[in-house]
Design an enzyme around this catalytic site. Structure first.
Site, PDB file in Angstrom:
ATOM      1  CE  LYS A 180     -35.079 -20.095-107.888  1.00 35.37           C
ATOM      2  NZ  LYS A 180     -36.368 -19.377-108.087  1.00 35.37           N
ATOM      3  CD  GLU A 255     -25.405  -6.010-106.230  1.00 37.64           C
ATOM      4  OE1 GLU A 255     -25.856  -5.062-105.574  1.00 37.64           O
ATOM      5  OE2 GLU A 255     -24.253  -6.021-106.692  1.00 37.64           O
ATOM      6  CB  CYS A 289     -33.269  -2.752-106.318  1.00 28.59           C
ATOM      7  SG  CYS A 289     -32.215  -2.480-107.740  1.00 28.59           S
ATOM      8  CD  GLU A 387     -37.045  -3.237-101.444  1.00 32.52           C
ATOM      9  OE1 GLU A 387     -36.983  -4.397-100.995  1.00 32.52           O
ATOM     10  OE2 GLU A 387     -36.326  -2.824-102.369  1.00 32.52           O
TER      11      GLU A 387
HETATM   12  P1  NAD Z   1     -36.818 -12.705-103.376  1.00 31.97           P
HETATM   13  O1  NAD Z   1     -35.713 -12.608-102.395  1.00 31.97           O
HETATM   14  O2  NAD Z   1     -38.147 -13.124-102.899  1.00 31.97           O
HETATM   15  O3  NAD Z   1     -36.445 -13.749-104.540  1.00 31.97           O
HETATM   16  C1  NAD Z   1     -35.277 -13.609-105.314  1.00 31.97           C
HETATM   17  C2  NAD Z   1     -34.832 -14.984-105.781  1.00 31.97           C
HETATM   18  O4  NAD Z   1     -34.429 -15.747-104.642  1.00 31.97           O
HETATM   19  C3  NAD Z   1     -35.914 -15.793-106.475  1.00 31.97           C
HETATM   20  O5  NAD Z   1     -35.354 -16.509-107.550  1.00 31.97           O
HETATM   21  C4  NAD Z   1     -36.370 -16.743-105.384  1.00 31.97           C
HETATM   22  O6  NAD Z   1     -36.908 -17.939-105.889  1.00 31.97           O
HETATM   23  C5  NAD Z   1     -35.074 -17.015-104.657  1.00 31.97           C
HETATM   24  N1  NAD Z   1     -35.211 -17.478-103.275  1.00 31.97           N
HETATM   25  C6  NAD Z   1     -36.215 -17.238-102.401  1.00 31.97           C
HETATM   26  N2  NAD Z   1     -35.982 -17.870-101.229  1.00 31.97           N
HETATM   27  C7  NAD Z   1     -34.800 -18.508-101.365  1.00 31.97           C
HETATM   28  C8  NAD Z   1     -34.017 -19.316-100.489  1.00 31.97           C
HETATM   29  N3  NAD Z   1     -34.404 -19.601 -99.255  1.00 31.97           N
HETATM   30  N4  NAD Z   1     -32.841 -19.799-100.949  1.00 31.97           N
HETATM   31  C9  NAD Z   1     -32.412 -19.520-102.196  1.00 31.97           C
HETATM   32  N5  NAD Z   1     -33.123 -18.764-103.078  1.00 31.97           N
HETATM   33  C10 NAD Z   1     -34.303 -18.257-102.662  1.00 31.97           C
HETATM   34  O7  NAD Z   1     -36.851 -11.314-104.113  1.00 31.97           O
HETATM   35  P2  NAD Z   1     -37.935 -10.816-105.176  1.00 31.97           P
HETATM   36  O8  NAD Z   1     -39.197 -10.537-104.432  1.00 31.97           O
HETATM   37  O9  NAD Z   1     -37.926 -11.747-106.328  1.00 31.97           O
HETATM   38  O10 NAD Z   1     -37.271  -9.453-105.695  1.00 31.97           O
HETATM   39  C11 NAD Z   1     -37.501  -8.221-105.121  1.00 31.97           C
HETATM   40  C12 NAD Z   1     -36.348  -7.820-104.218  1.00 31.97           C
HETATM   41  O11 NAD Z   1     -35.136  -7.795-104.975  1.00 31.97           O
HETATM   42  C13 NAD Z   1     -36.480  -6.442-103.642  1.00 31.97           C
HETATM   43  O12 NAD Z   1     -36.123  -6.452-102.288  1.00 31.97           O
HETATM   44  C14 NAD Z   1     -35.484  -5.606-104.444  1.00 31.97           C
HETATM   45  O13 NAD Z   1     -35.008  -4.456-103.820  1.00 31.97           O
HETATM   46  C15 NAD Z   1     -34.419  -6.600-104.670  1.00 31.97           C
HETATM   47  N6  NAD Z   1     -33.593  -6.209-105.808  1.00 31.97           N
HETATM   48  C16 NAD Z   1     -32.323  -5.756-105.566  1.00 31.97           C
HETATM   49  C17 NAD Z   1     -31.524  -5.336-106.616  1.00 31.97           C
HETATM   50  C18 NAD Z   1     -30.127  -4.843-106.363  1.00 31.97           C
HETATM   51  O14 NAD Z   1     -29.364  -4.781-107.311  1.00 31.97           O
HETATM   52  N7  NAD Z   1     -29.752  -4.498-105.144  1.00 31.97           N
HETATM   53  C19 NAD Z   1     -32.010  -5.379-107.931  1.00 31.97           C
HETATM   54  C20 NAD Z   1     -33.314  -5.848-108.145  1.00 31.97           C
HETATM   55  C21 NAD Z   1     -34.084  -6.270-107.062  1.00 31.97           C
END
Ligand code: NAD
Length: 495
Positions: A180, A255, A289, A387
């Site tokens: 997804k 992550e 991240c 963040e």
């Molecule tokens: P997000 O949490 O908004 O979304 C990530 C994914 O989760 C998307 O596919 C989204 O559709 C899905 N999602 C959202 N709500 C959900 C729910 N209730 N149930 C299941 N899935 C759901 O994150 P984002 O804004 O897309 O990405 C940015 C974030 O990702 C930042 O906080 C960044 O630090 C983090 N990030 C972490 C790493 C790591 O390796 N630690 C790497 C890249 C990004």
């Protein structure tokens, strides 16, 4: 610049077939330089996730993939890597258009994605299973088995590369998958179907369902037939997924977000530290991240560091993502842009603005922000603690090594850390004291794929990387074999 042959609509891919949502629902997706809707996307719901999980379950129970010999599976993975590399320029073009990443930084993504598949192809052919002998009495051997259908939920920053990061070990382990991808950047995920078909991955092993996180993502996290979820995204989303997944006791790899410190001591190579800390927070538009978004600087060099840092930040080239001269492109979405601007306003109120803070004058539309530098940022400031995920950095002075470590650790997150010093002993001392999953000493983020990747505190649960990823996607199943008579207390035999 709009890429040629841009698809006007992105369907799901279930059981090898492009399909629409059963409800017929779609959503629009924006490009970040003009915030125009450039395509519609199938809007998956629980019933579409269910269809995809059924396809993946059938491929797992009836298909050849989970029981294929490692060498054969590795050949498919290597062909996937070849197919990814062959699409390097197309991928870069689509990724840059969809996410707003500068094209030069999007170009490396295909090579990194391909490397993930090559790496896990090598890992599985070299993998051995354990045996434990108890001489004369027992031999115990371990079978490593793929767990089943893996649910992969990924974010919008470097979407294709992060998808590959989960797909490669999941497939290498013999799992089948439902991916997804992030709803803000679904474009590059549409390349996977062609890549997997070309490489000969059996149908149904890979399934893709687009959709909104709270609907499609939540349905995947809560599906009874998906025993494990690998998630990369925000900490708040990670907590929601953990609650949903708890009902089915799923295996989880989380992550999550970061607010990583770069600690700069006065005895460091200052030119190198400046280059690295600028790159560390402004590359990938700051939507990274592991961004070193808090720079802690020893007071003896604080004024010089701030002046030189701000001067360089002002010269960073902000421009259209497709322009090879661009160093910082457009932020992914207008809502994210507004959120980042909210932090800039908070920063103005609580610290000293040294550079940026506004839209560059030559870019009147689109989600552009000049690299923004705040100094004298107190540890209780919002921009120190939270963040931001944009081209915004907080600089804070320190006087002693102990204070530097305390400041570095004074946040909820613990993903990465960076230490700059010429003193070997201090370098190791401080690197080992930062509460983080990963620390780089005198370097920015360069990663050997064998090493653990993950965060502590609110930055994650579990480590990926190398054999740890294979361990996540597999179960160890031990068989205990008696080599002779086993003494058994004879219940019910005494009268
Ligand atoms: P997000 O949490 O908004 O979304 C990530 C994914 O989760 C998307 O596919 C989204 O559709 C899905 N999602 C959202 N709500 C959900 C729910 N209730 N149930 C299941 N899935 C759901 O994150 P984002 O804004 O897309 O990405 C940015 C974030 O990702 C930042 O906080 C960044 O630090 C983090 N990030 C972490 C790493 C790591 O390796 N630690 C790497 C890249 C990004």
């Amino acid at each position: 610049m709009t890429p040629a042959d841009l698809p006007a609509h992105l369907p799901h891919l279930i059981g090898g077939e492009p399909v629409e949502s059963l409800s017929g629902a779609t959503f629009g997706v924006l490009e970040p330089t003009g915030n125009r809707t450039y395509a519609t996307v199938a809007d998956g719901g629980a019933e579409d996730i269910d269809r995809a999980v059924r396809a993946a379950s059938t491929a797992f129970t009836d298909g050849p993939w989970p029981s294929m010999r490692a060498r054969e599976r590795a050949s498919v993975l290597n062909r996937i890597a070849d197919a990814v590399e062959a699409r390097e320029s197309r991928l870069a073009e689509l990724e840059s258009f969809d996410t707003g990443l500068p094209i030069t930084q999007a170009r490396g993504q295909a090579r990194r994605a391909a490397e993930n598949f090559r790496f896990f192809a090598d890992v599985i052919v070299a993998l051995h299973e354990d045996a434990y002998s108890v001489p004369g009495s027992q031999i115990n051997y371990v079978l490593r088995k793929p767990i089943g259908v893996a649910g992969l939920i990924t974010p919008w920053n470097t979407p294709f590369m992060l998808e590959s990061w989960k797909l490669a070990p999941a497939l290498a382990s013999g799992c089948t998958v439902v991916l997804k991808p992030a709803e803000l950047t679904p474009l590059s995920a549409s390349l996977w179907g062609g890549i997997f078909a070309e490489a000969g991955l059996p149908r149904g092993v890979f399934n893709l369902v687009h959709g909104i996180g709270e609907n499609a993502g939540a349905a995947l996290a809560g599906h009874a037939d998906v025993p494990l979820i690998s998630f990369t995204g925000e900490t708040a989303t990670g907590k929601t997924i953990m609650r949903t997944a708890a009902e089915h006791l799923k295996g989880l790899s989380m992550e999550l977000g970061g607010k990583s410190p770069a600690v700069v001591f006065a005895d460091c190579d200052l030119d190198a530290a400046l280059d690295s800390t600028l790159f560390g927070v402004f590359s990938l538009n700051g939507e990274r991240c592991t961004a070193g978004s808090r720079i802690l600087v020893e007071r003896a060099i604080y004024d010089e560091f701030c002046a030189r840092y701000a001067e360089r930040a002002e010269r960073v080239v902000v421009g259209p993502p497709h322009d090879p001269a661009t160093e910082v492109g457009a932020l992914v979405h207008p809502e994210h842009y507004e959120r980042v601007l909210g932090y800039v306003e908070a920063g103005r109120a609580e610290s000293r603005l040294l550079a940026g803070g506004t839209r560059p004058a030559h870019l009147p539309t689109g989600n552009y922000l000049a690299p923004t530098v705040f100094a004298d940022v107190a540890p209780d400031a919002k921009i120190f603690q939270e963040e931001i995920f944009g081209p915004v950095v907080a600089i804070t002075p320190f006087d002693t090594e102990a204070e530097a470590i305390a400041l570095a650790n004074d946040v909820d997150y613990g993903l990465a850390g960076y230490v700059w010093t010429g003193d070997l002993q201090r370098g190791h001392r401080v690197a080992g004291s930062i509460e983080a999953g990963m620390v780089w000493l005198n370097s920015h983020n360069i990663r050997d794929l064998r090493t653990p990747f993950g965060g502590v505190k609110h930055s994650g649960v579990g480590n990926e990387g190398g054999r740890r990823s294979i361990e996540f996607y597999t179960n160890e199943h031990v068989v205990h074999v008696a080599l002779g008579q086993v003494h058994t207390p004879r219940f019910g035999a005494s009268r």
